[in-house]
Design an enzyme around this catalytic site. Sequence first.
Site, PDB file in Angstrom:
ATOM      1  N   ARG A 141      15.953  42.057  56.143  1.00 11.09           N
ATOM      2  CA  ARG A 141      15.327  41.071  57.030  1.00 11.09           C
ATOM      3  C   ARG A 141      13.886  41.436  57.391  1.00 11.09           C
ATOM      4  O   ARG A 141      13.279  40.816  58.253  1.00 11.09           O
ATOM      5  CB  ARG A 141      16.151  40.914  58.306  1.00 11.09           C
ATOM      6  CG  ARG A 141      17.448  40.172  58.055  1.00 11.09           C
ATOM      7  CD  ARG A 141      18.314  40.141  59.295  1.00 11.09           C
ATOM      8  NE  ARG A 141      19.554  39.449  59.017  1.00 11.09           N
ATOM      9  CZ  ARG A 141      19.732  38.137  59.162  1.00 11.09           C
ATOM     10  NH1 ARG A 141      18.744  37.382  59.591  1.00 11.09           N
ATOM     11  NH2 ARG A 141      20.890  37.582  58.881  1.00 11.09           N
TER      12      ARG A 141
ATOM     13  N   LYS B  28      18.751  22.180  69.224  1.00  9.13           N
ATOM     14  CA  LYS B  28      19.854  22.910  69.853  1.00  9.13           C
ATOM     15  C   LYS B  28      19.938  22.495  71.316  1.00  9.13           C
ATOM     16  O   LYS B  28      18.950  22.622  72.059  1.00  9.13           O
ATOM     17  CB  LYS B  28      19.600  24.408  69.766  1.00  9.13           C
ATOM     18  CG  LYS B  28      19.641  24.943  68.359  1.00  9.13           C
ATOM     19  CD  LYS B  28      19.563  26.446  68.444  1.00  9.13           C
ATOM     20  CE  LYS B  28      19.345  27.058  67.099  1.00  9.13           C
ATOM     21  NZ  LYS B  28      19.145  28.497  67.208  1.00  9.13           N
TER      22      LYS B  28
ATOM     23  N   GLY C 225      -0.612  27.470  31.370  1.00 11.37           N
ATOM     24  CA  GLY C 225      -0.227  28.443  32.394  1.00 11.37           C
ATOM     25  C   GLY C 225       1.058  28.116  33.137  1.00 11.37           C
ATOM     26  O   GLY C 225       1.679  27.065  32.955  1.00 11.37           O
TER      27      GLY C 225
ATOM     28  N   GLY D 156       2.084  18.996  51.243  1.00 12.23           N
ATOM     29  CA  GLY D 156       2.756  17.905  50.523  1.00 12.23           C
ATOM     30  C   GLY D 156       4.269  17.951  50.692  1.00 12.23           C
ATOM     31  O   GLY D 156       4.979  17.104  50.156  1.00 12.23           O
TER      32      GLY D 156
ATOM     33  N   HIS E  62      -0.838  28.247  54.039  1.00 13.28           N
ATOM     34  CA  HIS E  62       0.332  27.395  54.273  1.00 13.28           C
ATOM     35  C   HIS E  62       0.745  27.360  55.754  1.00 13.28           C
ATOM     36  O   HIS E  62       0.894  26.291  56.339  1.00 13.28           O
ATOM     37  CB  HIS E  62       1.527  27.880  53.450  1.00 13.28           C
ATOM     38  CG  HIS E  62       1.260  27.948  51.970  1.00 13.28           C
ATOM     39  ND1 HIS E  62       0.405  27.091  51.333  1.00 13.28           N
ATOM     40  CD2 HIS E  62       1.765  28.758  51.002  1.00 13.28           C
ATOM     41  CE1 HIS E  62       0.383  27.377  50.037  1.00 13.28           C
ATOM     42  NE2 HIS E  62       1.194  28.384  49.818  1.00 13.28           N
TER      43      HIS E  62
ATOM     44  N   GLN F  29      12.436  23.935  54.069  1.00 16.80           N
ATOM     45  CA  GLN F  29      13.214  24.175  52.860  1.00 16.80           C
ATOM     46  C   GLN F  29      14.095  25.400  53.038  1.00 16.80           C
ATOM     47  O   GLN F  29      13.752  26.243  53.871  1.00 16.80           O
ATOM     48  CB  GLN F  29      12.293  24.373  51.647  1.00 16.80           C
ATOM     49  CG  GLN F  29      11.391  25.598  51.775  1.00 16.80           C
ATOM     50  CD  GLN F  29      10.362  25.709  50.670  1.00 16.80           C
ATOM     51  OE1 GLN F  29       9.895  24.712  50.137  1.00 16.80           O
ATOM     52  NE2 GLN F  29      10.011  26.921  50.304  1.00 16.80           N
TER      53      GLN F  29
ATOM     54  N   ALA G 244       1.004  24.982  35.651  1.00 12.30           N
ATOM     55  CA  ALA G 244       0.976  23.711  34.907  1.00 12.30           C
ATOM     56  C   ALA G 244       2.378  23.377  34.405  1.00 12.30           C
ATOM     57  O   ALA G 244       2.860  22.252  34.565  1.00 12.30           O
ATOM     58  CB  ALA G 244      -0.006  23.819  33.746  1.00 12.30           C
TER      59      ALA G 244
END
Length: 598
Positions: A575, A492, A121, A288, A347, A484, A124
């Site tokens: 956006r 800031k 798949g 992770g 997440h 990411q 994998a």
Amino acid sequence: MATLSSSTHYGSIAYSRSSISSSSSSDGHHQRLGFSSSSSFQQRFLPAKLSLQSVRNSHQNVVLMQDGAVATTATPVGNETPFKKLKDGLLSGTSLEEDAAGFDINENESTVSITVVGASGDLAKKKIFPALFALYYEGCLPEHFTICGYARSKMTDAELRNMVSRTLTCRIDKRENCDEKMEQFLKRCFYHSGQYDSEENFADLDKKLKQHEGRRVSNRLFYLSIPPNIFIDAVKCASVSASSGNGWTRVIVEKPFGRDSESSAALTKSLKQYLAEEQIFRIDHYLGKELVENLSVLRFSNLIFEPLWSRQYIRNVQFIFSEDFGTEGRGGYFDNYGIIRDIMQNHLLQILALFAMETPVSLDAEDIRNEKVKVLRSMRPLQLEDVVVGQYKSHTKGGVTYPAYTDDNTVPKGSLTPTFAAAALFIDNARWDGVPFLMKAGKALHTKSAEIRVQFRHVPGNLYNRNFGTDLDRATNELVIRVQPDEAIYLKINNKVPGLGMRLDRSNLNLLYAARYSKEIPDAYERLLLDAVEGERRLFIRSDELDAAWSLFTPLLKELEEKKVIPEYYPYGSRGPVGAHYLAARYNVRWGDISLEQ
Ligand SMILES: NC(=O)C1=CN([C@@H]2O[C@H](COP(=O)(O)OP(=O)(O)OC[C@H]3O[C@@H](n4cnc5c(N)ncnc54)[C@H](OP(=O)(O)O)[C@@H]3O)[C@@H](O)[C@H]2O)C=CC1
Ligand SMILES: O=C1O[C@H](COP(=O)(O)O)[C@@H](O)[C@H](O)[C@H]1O
């Protein structure tokens, strides 16, 4: 039925990333099991295997077992002495000799067999095999290991190796002996074709694994990289026919873990027919990611942050995920789940829990997960009025036409499934009372990124207020953790522009990873696979965490579906819906990712 409870833990476990050798403890003593092979699931899966940690005290050797139990040896570790479990238990009364009956096992050597179920798949190929190779390349896999691909597709070992080899890359920061390492790695990869619901096929897999494992203590990790509707079949067959008879057996389960509280509880119940909770590694690959791992370090090991981490100084927190592509190829899966289940409930919520939890007693997995559960359980279930949903529509730009979500052939026409959502969440505890935690997640937006933004309160009685004009929000400090791409942490701040006048501007104290660290950042799957091999559960989701997470989202998801709420349509590559801005504005918040100075 698996019967072990997740109970006792012996102190906190030092967390190390050192490479593992086949010898299991620091002083060369090797693990072995205290029960013999049995056809019952319970005995096959009893996780009474010794962990890598052993602790020595002055009178006896205390060994922390994988299930959290404590065993002692009467004589120093290193001698061939029976283990006795201190709790009422599984091993009590057994002797090493009895345990070994029927085995011709060399307890001085162990091996890990990693079976990728669903090896043909997408996941994998894209993630799991490359991550395994990276671990091998870094010397993180045990000396003796075997990787086996399992799926229905017919393939020879050579064909699997060929398929896998196309995705392998070496670390950019190293690259030495790359071809040689790939070749060595591929020699350790095998393939077995079989059905996911066939005990017989898994028994054949077992035979094949045994040939590779030889007389070593065998530890087995199954990675379920298959669609969720066949999880249970595969777990059942693996447990009946291919679990380790003399070492540990662990199963990594991929999301989705159900689609609401009920289905998730049913999945957990079914899994627990064959596995103890300690054997189940529910993966959320965002946990992770390097910067998510760093969140606790940033907060708990820097005096300047932890005292600010509360409603007293923080005005709002934003968790933002965006992708600049649609559901391409995964529309069939996605339509049944939508962005709230695909990204927010797992997440983003996991990151939120890590962000907002109280200080854990230690870095032990259970201590951290206890704190995460507590904060999740302090949250208010989402309200429909605190949520905006959207779906991308076709858009033509620069002569290119980008498809609408519903143009995907695998998506039903007229589908209302959200590909975008924004939400305001609240934690009703003393630390966070009244602070909006905003989430935003979407596909087919203008950029690909994931970040956490912490907006601090205004400086009371700020002497420089007049230098900022009327827009005081622009002058507040903001801490950005960019997960990411281009990993970074920046703060800031307001700064005087050099010169004779008194002009202020906003500048960043910037920790850009690429500039600071030359080492390539490992992929999340590498870290998580290594943790599963090491038995480290800190970054995996416990069933009570999962229940708490679903309780927050299930009523909202039901309401959205029952009321057939129509999503706000936004052009591919934009956006996202403007409704997200109105939602934020209701709580006096501006999304940090859309301001001019990001
Ligand atoms: N792909 C991704 O980016 C991500 C995937 N996941 C999760 O990981 C798991 C695997 O994902 P992915 O690799 O994309 O899945 P795939 O759809 O590619 O399925 C994996 C393998 O399972 C077998 N399979 C597929 N459909 C069926 C079916 N209906 N009945 C029996 N076997 C089937 C196929 O192998 P064969 O026909 O050879 O048996 C296929 O190669 C899923 O749970 C997914 O939700 C999670 C995060 C990201
Ligand atoms: O779990 C999922 O994550 C990916 C995004 O992962 P990333 O590591 O590339 O950011 C997402 O595309 C997918 O829809 C979702 O199922």
